[in-house]
Scaffold this motif. Structure first.
Motif, PDB file in Angstrom:
ATOM      1  N   ALA A   1       2.275  -5.556 -24.973  1.00 60.23           N
ATOM      2  CA  ALA A   1       1.735  -5.443 -23.622  1.00 60.23           C
ATOM      3  C   ALA A   1       2.454  -6.417 -22.687  1.00 60.23           C
ATOM      4  CB  ALA A   1       0.237  -5.722 -23.623  1.00 60.23           C
ATOM      5  N   SER A   2       2.962  -5.901 -21.584  1.00 57.48           N
ATOM      6  CA  SER A   2       3.643  -6.717 -20.584  1.00 57.48           C
ATOM      7  C   SER A   2       2.844  -6.650 -19.286  1.00 57.48           C
ATOM      8  CB  SER A   2       5.070  -6.208 -20.358  1.00 57.48           C
ATOM      9  OG  SER A   2       5.744  -7.015 -19.412  1.00 57.48           O
ATOM     10  N   THR A   3       2.605  -7.793 -18.674  1.00 53.75           N
ATOM     11  CA  THR A   3       1.794  -7.849 -17.456  1.00 53.75           C
ATOM     12  C   THR A   3       2.670  -8.123 -16.235  1.00 53.75           C
ATOM     13  OG1 THR A   3       1.388 -10.210 -17.822  1.00 53.75           O
ATOM     14  CG2 THR A   3      -0.240  -8.641 -18.703  1.00 53.75           C
ATOM     15  N   PHE A   4       2.068  -7.999 -15.080  1.00 57.65           N
ATOM     16  CA  PHE A   4       2.772  -8.249 -13.814  1.00 57.65           C
ATOM     17  C   PHE A   4       2.578  -9.702 -13.394  1.00 57.65           C
ATOM     18  CE2 PHE A   4       1.281  -3.757 -13.623  1.00 57.65           C
ATOM     19  CZ  PHE A   4       2.517  -3.159 -13.755  1.00 57.65           C
ATOM     20  N   ASN A   5       3.512 -10.179 -12.588  1.00 51.43           N
ATOM     21  CA  ASN A   5       3.436 -11.546 -12.077  1.00 51.43           C
ATOM     22  C   ASN A   5       3.695 -11.531 -10.577  1.00 51.43           C
ATOM     23  OD1 ASN A   5       3.350 -14.286 -11.730  1.00 51.43           O
ATOM     24  ND2 ASN A   5       5.126 -14.749 -13.018  1.00 51.43           N
ATOM     25  N   LEU A   6       2.624 -11.550  -9.817  1.00 50.22           N
ATOM     26  CA  LEU A   6       2.664 -11.505  -8.351  1.00 50.22           C
ATOM     27  C   LEU A   6       3.500 -10.333  -7.830  1.00 50.22           C
ATOM     28  CD1 LEU A   6       2.962 -15.296  -7.444  1.00 50.22           C
ATOM     29  CD2 LEU A   6       0.906 -13.903  -7.659  1.00 50.22           C
ATOM     30  N   PRO A   7       3.152  -9.111  -8.202  1.00 50.89           N
ATOM     31  CA  PRO A   7       3.857  -7.933  -7.667  1.00 50.89           C
ATOM     32  C   PRO A   7       3.608  -7.831  -6.170  1.00 50.89           C
ATOM     33  CG  PRO A   7       1.828  -7.259  -8.734  1.00 50.89           C
ATOM     34  CD  PRO A   7       1.989  -8.729  -9.027  1.00 50.89           C
ATOM     35  N   SER A   8       4.586  -7.295  -5.429  1.00 51.49           N
ATOM     36  CA  SER A   8       4.417  -7.270  -3.968  1.00 51.49           C
ATOM     37  C   SER A   8       4.870  -5.981  -3.289  1.00 51.49           C
ATOM     38  CB  SER A   8       5.166  -8.452  -3.340  1.00 51.49           C
ATOM     39  OG  SER A   8       6.521  -8.446  -3.721  1.00 51.49           O
ATOM     40  N   GLY A   9       5.353  -4.996  -4.051  1.00 48.04           N
ATOM     41  CA  GLY A   9       5.779  -3.743  -3.427  1.00 48.04           C
ATOM     42  C   GLY A   9       5.590  -2.578  -4.366  1.00 48.04           C
ATOM     43  N   ILE A  10       5.444  -1.380  -3.782  1.00 45.81           N
ATOM     44  CA  ILE A  10       5.230  -0.191  -4.614  1.00 45.81           C
ATOM     45  C   ILE A  10       5.726   1.061  -3.910  1.00 45.81           C
ATOM     46  CG2 ILE A  10       2.901   0.290  -3.732  1.00 45.81           C
ATOM     47  CD1 ILE A  10       2.153   0.985  -6.689  1.00 45.81           C
ATOM     48  N   CYS A  11       6.169   2.022  -4.724  1.00 50.94           N
ATOM     49  CA  CYS A  11       6.549   3.344  -4.224  1.00 50.94           C
ATOM     50  C   CYS A  11       6.247   4.354  -5.332  1.00 50.94           C
ATOM     51  CB  CYS A  11       8.035   3.381  -3.870  1.00 50.94           C
ATOM     52  SG  CYS A  11       8.634   5.010  -3.336  1.00 50.94           S
ATOM     53  N   VAL A  12       5.757   5.518  -4.946  1.00 49.15           N
ATOM     54  CA  VAL A  12       5.425   6.558  -5.914  1.00 49.15           C
ATOM     55  C   VAL A  12       6.198   7.819  -5.535  1.00 49.15           C
ATOM     56  CG1 VAL A  12       3.585   7.900  -6.988  1.00 49.15           C
ATOM     57  CG2 VAL A  12       3.136   5.558  -6.232  1.00 49.15           C
ATOM     58  N   THR A  13       6.910   8.400  -6.481  1.00 52.43           N
ATOM     59  CA  THR A  13       7.734   9.568  -6.222  1.00 52.43           C
ATOM     60  C   THR A  13       6.899  10.847  -6.212  1.00 52.43           C
ATOM     61  OG1 THR A  13       8.232  10.044  -8.536  1.00 52.43           O
ATOM     62  CG2 THR A  13       9.615   8.411  -7.420  1.00 52.43           C
ATOM     63  N   ALA A  14       7.551  11.951  -5.878  1.00 50.31           N
ATOM     64  CA  ALA A  14       6.869  13.253  -5.885  1.00 50.31           C
ATOM     65  C   ALA A  14       6.430  13.637  -7.292  1.00 50.31           C
ATOM     66  CB  ALA A  14       7.797  14.323  -5.313  1.00 50.31           C
ATOM     67  N   ALA A  15       7.108  13.086  -8.314  1.00 51.13           N
ATOM     68  CA  ALA A  15       6.742  13.351  -9.709  1.00 51.13           C
ATOM     69  C   ALA A  15       5.700  12.350 -10.211  1.00 51.13           C
ATOM     70  CB  ALA A  15       7.982  13.289 -10.586  1.00 51.13           C
ATOM     71  N   ASN A  16       5.142  11.559  -9.272  1.00 53.68           N
ATOM     72  CA  ASN A  16       4.134  10.535  -9.593  1.00 53.68           C
ATOM     73  C   ASN A  16       4.655   9.447 -10.523  1.00 53.68           C
ATOM     74  OD1 ASN A  16       1.971  11.450  -7.978  1.00 53.68           O
ATOM     75  ND2 ASN A  16       1.472  13.023  -9.489  1.00 53.68           N
ATOM     76  N   GLU A  17       5.941   9.155 -10.417  1.00 47.63           N
ATOM     77  CA  GLU A  17       6.506   7.990 -11.093  1.00 47.63           C
ATOM     78  C   GLU A  17       6.281   6.773 -10.201  1.00 47.63           C
ATOM     79  OE1 GLU A  17      10.039  10.518 -13.370  1.00 47.63           O
ATOM     80  OE2 GLU A  17      10.495   9.304 -11.587  1.00 47.63           O
ATOM     81  N   ILE A  18       5.787   5.702 -10.798  1.00 48.06           N
ATOM     82  CA  ILE A  18       5.345   4.532 -10.038  1.00 48.06           C
ATOM     83  C   ILE A  18       6.378   3.415 -10.164  1.00 48.06           C
ATOM     84  CG2 ILE A  18       3.446   2.906  -9.697  1.00 48.06           C
ATOM     85  CD1 ILE A  18       1.729   4.880 -11.432  1.00 48.06           C
ATOM     86  N   TYR A  19       6.972   3.025  -9.032  1.00 53.52           N
ATOM     87  CA  TYR A  19       7.941   1.936  -9.006  1.00 53.52           C
ATOM     88  C   TYR A  19       7.263   0.701  -8.405  1.00 53.52           C
ATOM     89  CZ  TYR A  19      11.776   5.120 -10.150  1.00 53.52           C
ATOM     90  OH  TYR A  19      12.610   6.012 -10.785  1.00 53.52           O
ATOM     91  N   ILE A  20       7.275  -0.396  -9.150  1.00 54.66           N
ATOM     92  CA  ILE A  20       6.567  -1.607  -8.753  1.00 54.66           C
ATOM     93  C   ILE A  20       7.547  -2.764  -8.640  1.00 54.66           C
ATOM     94  CG2 ILE A  20       4.741  -3.246  -9.390  1.00 54.66           C
ATOM     95  CD1 ILE A  20       3.659  -0.849 -11.198  1.00 54.66           C
TER      96      ILE A  20
ATOM     97  N   LEU B   1       0.866  -1.177   0.000  1.00 54.56           N
ATOM     98  CA  LEU B   1       0.000   0.000   0.000  1.00 54.56           C
ATOM     99  C   LEU B   1       0.900   1.223   0.000  1.00 54.56           C
ATOM    100  CD1 LEU B   1      -3.051   0.897   0.565  1.00 54.56           C
ATOM    101  CD2 LEU B   1      -2.392   0.905   2.974  1.00 54.56           C
ATOM    102  N   PHE B   2       0.515   2.267  -0.736  1.00 56.76           N
ATOM    103  CA  PHE B   2       1.320   3.494  -0.731  1.00 56.76           C
ATOM    104  C   PHE B   2       0.413   4.699  -0.910  1.00 56.76           C
ATOM    105  CE2 PHE B   2       4.151   6.808  -2.200  1.00 56.76           C
ATOM    106  CZ  PHE B   2       5.307   6.578  -1.459  1.00 56.76           C
ATOM    107  N   VAL B   3       0.673   5.742  -0.106  1.00 54.30           N
ATOM    108  CA  VAL B   3      -0.047   7.008  -0.219  1.00 54.30           C
ATOM    109  C   VAL B   3       0.917   8.037  -0.807  1.00 54.30           C
ATOM    110  CG1 VAL B   3      -1.253   8.846   0.999  1.00 54.30           C
ATOM    111  CG2 VAL B   3      -1.575   6.473   1.707  1.00 54.30           C
ATOM    112  N   ALA B   4       0.591   8.551  -1.980  1.00 52.48           N
ATOM    113  CA  ALA B   4       1.456   9.506  -2.669  1.00 52.48           C
ATOM    114  C   ALA B   4       1.295  10.904  -2.096  1.00 52.48           C
ATOM    115  CB  ALA B   4       1.127   9.510  -4.170  1.00 52.48           C
ATOM    116  N   ASP B   5       2.201  11.779  -2.489  1.00 48.74           N
ATOM    117  CA  ASP B   5       2.177  13.149  -1.976  1.00 48.74           C
ATOM    118  C   ASP B   5       0.886  13.877  -2.334  1.00 48.74           C
ATOM    119  OD1 ASP B   5       4.671  12.680  -0.989  1.00 48.74           O
ATOM    120  OD2 ASP B   5       5.754  13.910  -2.448  1.00 48.74           O
ATOM    121  N   ASP B   6       0.281  13.520  -3.461  1.00 46.11           N
ATOM    122  CA  ASP B   6      -0.959  14.199  -3.870  1.00 46.11           C
ATOM    123  C   ASP B   6      -2.209  13.571  -3.250  1.00 46.11           C
ATOM    124  OD1 ASP B   6      -1.212  11.831  -5.246  1.00 46.11           O
ATOM    125  OD2 ASP B   6      -1.132  12.714  -7.259  1.00 46.11           O
TER     126      ASP B   6
END
Length: 484
Positions: free
Chosen positions: A111-130, A71-76
């Motif tokens: 198209a590339s899909t995810f396979n059991l993703p388990s972590g996330i972080c979102v930067t101040a520029a709203n770039e999403i790291y998965i 779970l992640f809450v972004a700056d916005d």
């Protein structure tokens, strides 16, 4: 015998509270709330946070969440959920409504899909790291969902030829450096520069070997020593990035000493701690909730305050920047407001959010008057405004007269104001020997200074009286001799 009895009583209390979740600390709270005093004894407290509802996939108008892991809450204010079992990222608006679902991206036009993703972080520029775990990569997407970069298959002599990069948690600093917790990598958190190059480890934990272990290792074969190293409890479990670039991380610690670290930009642990930073000081001896706390995630909340999540008993432990445990709440059970499998923690505005992977829900908790007052006082103290914190600490004491940190806060304020006698009173109640000694020394010096004139006057008077008496006695003696 007395020591065993002292340790047994808190453990019994903890066992009872862990296995009797239906016993409320107050009318509407489905869990016990407590803390530890100077002697590490358990005492019950008012609830700092209480349940404030939950959100499921059905509430969002989509299918149920399946084993979500982060779970992640972004700056916005947007909220990002890693819906692991459904291989997707759910994005919520700042008011917790479904905005979009990310389940694929274009990679070389395909198209590339995810396979059991388990972590996330979102930067101040709203770039999403998965952390795309079973695809063995970290995927970075732009706000519009297009690909920014991929971190995969890092190579280095320190990683080993057989290393498999399976990221489970990820965080990013202000310079776009990426920090990754990977499966089965106990050397530390993997560091990557902004160009996705592996640069080393942060937070490498130095394990102290006991004399007993050293003795047996001397007689062990090479194969036995390698097997022993595999049991070193240094696995990292969670990370969060503070605005100043310091990483707050959690790790497994079966000894219940330190499961929390604060890593500076050099990767060194600089966290302040008192006796323990590992959740509960005592573990139930049996039952469903037996064993030490397993801290699985952390969130930095600002003003030196951070909260960690215990998977074992579903507790949330909150500390200040000096390592003081300021409140505990939460628990496992079947009642509304309790957890089954808590895996991630975040803060949104003044509320604490916890992701439960079994329930497939985000559970929300709001501060009570007690919790809000503590947050305010600790924040003022962190900013160096001890004087303004005094009135708030006194309000805390009306709700919890056993809260030692409140007495210490008041005592420090009086100490800074030069009211050393009052400071001594409160610092004694707060069991703070260090600052009590400082207050006592200053009070002693002030007392001597204030009375120095009287001391000198009295001393001089005494010398004069003794001199006169001696002279008189001498004259009397000579008078007798003259008569003879």
């Amino acid at each position: 015998m007395k020591l065993k009895k002292k340790l047994l009583i808190p453990m019994i209390i903890l066992l009872v509270s862990a296995n009797c979740m239906n016993v409320s600390a107050s009318a509407n709270v489905p869990y016990q709330t407590y803390n530890y005093d100077y002697w590490n004894d358990i005492y019950y407290t008012p609830a700092a946070y209480i349940p404030d509802g939950s959100i499921s996939g059905a509430d969002l108008g989509t299918i149920n969440l399946l084993n979500p892991q982060d779970l992640f809450v972004a700056d916005d204010g947007r909220v990002y959920i890693v819906d692991t079992g459904n291989n997707r990222i759910i994005v919520l608006t700042a008011d917790m409504k479904l905005e979009k679902i990310i389940d694929n991206f274009l990679l070389d036009g395909v198209a590339s899909t995810f396979n059991l993703p388990s972590g996330i972080c979102v930067t101040a520029a709203n770039e999403i790291y998965i952390a795309d775990t079973d695809n063995l990569r970290v995927v970075a997407l732009k706000e519009d969902g297009s690909l920014l970069k991929i971190i995969a298959n890092p190579t280095s002599e320190v990683l080993g030829a057989d290393f498999v990069f399976a990221p489970i948690k990820v965080t990013v600093d202000y310079a776009d450096r990426v920090y990754v917790v990977a499966k089965n990598k106990i050397q530390g958190i993997l560091d990557f520069d902004s160009d996705a190059n592996f640069t080393g480890f942060s937070g490498t934990i130095k394990v102290a070997i006991t004399p007993y272990q050293k003795f047996w290792r001397r007689f062990s074969t090479k194969a036995q020593r390698m097997r022993q190293a595999q049991f070193i409890p240094t696995e990292f479990t969670g990370v969060d990035m503070a605005p100043d670039g310091f990483i707050y991380s959690t790790n497994v610690d079966s000894q219940s000493v330190q499961s929390i670290r604060r890593l500076n930009p050099k990767g060194q642990d600089v966290i302040k701690m008192k006796t323990s930073l590992s959740g509960d000081l005592y573990s139930p001896l049996g039952g469903e909730y037996a064993g030490p706390s397993r801290i699985v995630d952390i969130v930095y909340r600002g003003n030196g305050i951070y909260s960690v999540l215990d998977y074992t008993r579903g507790r949330i432990f909150t500390y200040d920047d000096e390592g003081n445990l300021i409140y505990i709440f939460g628990g496992k059970g079947s009642q509304e407001g309790t957890f089954k499998s808590p895996v991630a923690i975040e803060v949104k505005d003044d509320k604490i959010l916890v992701l439960d992977s079994f329930r497939g829900e985000i559970m929300s908790f709001k501060a009570t008057e007690y919790g809000s007052l503590i947050n305010q006082a600790v924040s003022l103290r962190y900013d160096g405004d001890e004087a303004s914190a005094v009135a708030i600490w006194k309000q805390v004491l009306t709700l919890d007269s056993n809260f030692e940190l409140a007495y210490v806060g008041i005592g420090k304020s009086y100490l800074a104001a030069g009211e050393n006698k009052k400071a001594m009173k409160y610092l004694k109640l707060g069991m703070n020997r260090e600052y009590y000694s400082i207050a006592f020394k200053r009070y002693r010096d002030d007392t001597l200074k204030d009375n120095l004139g009287y001391v000198f006057t009295g001393g001089i008077t005494l010398v004069i009286v003794l001199f006169i008496r001696k002279v008189i006695k001498g004259n009397k003696g000579r008078g007798v001799d003259d008569n003879e």
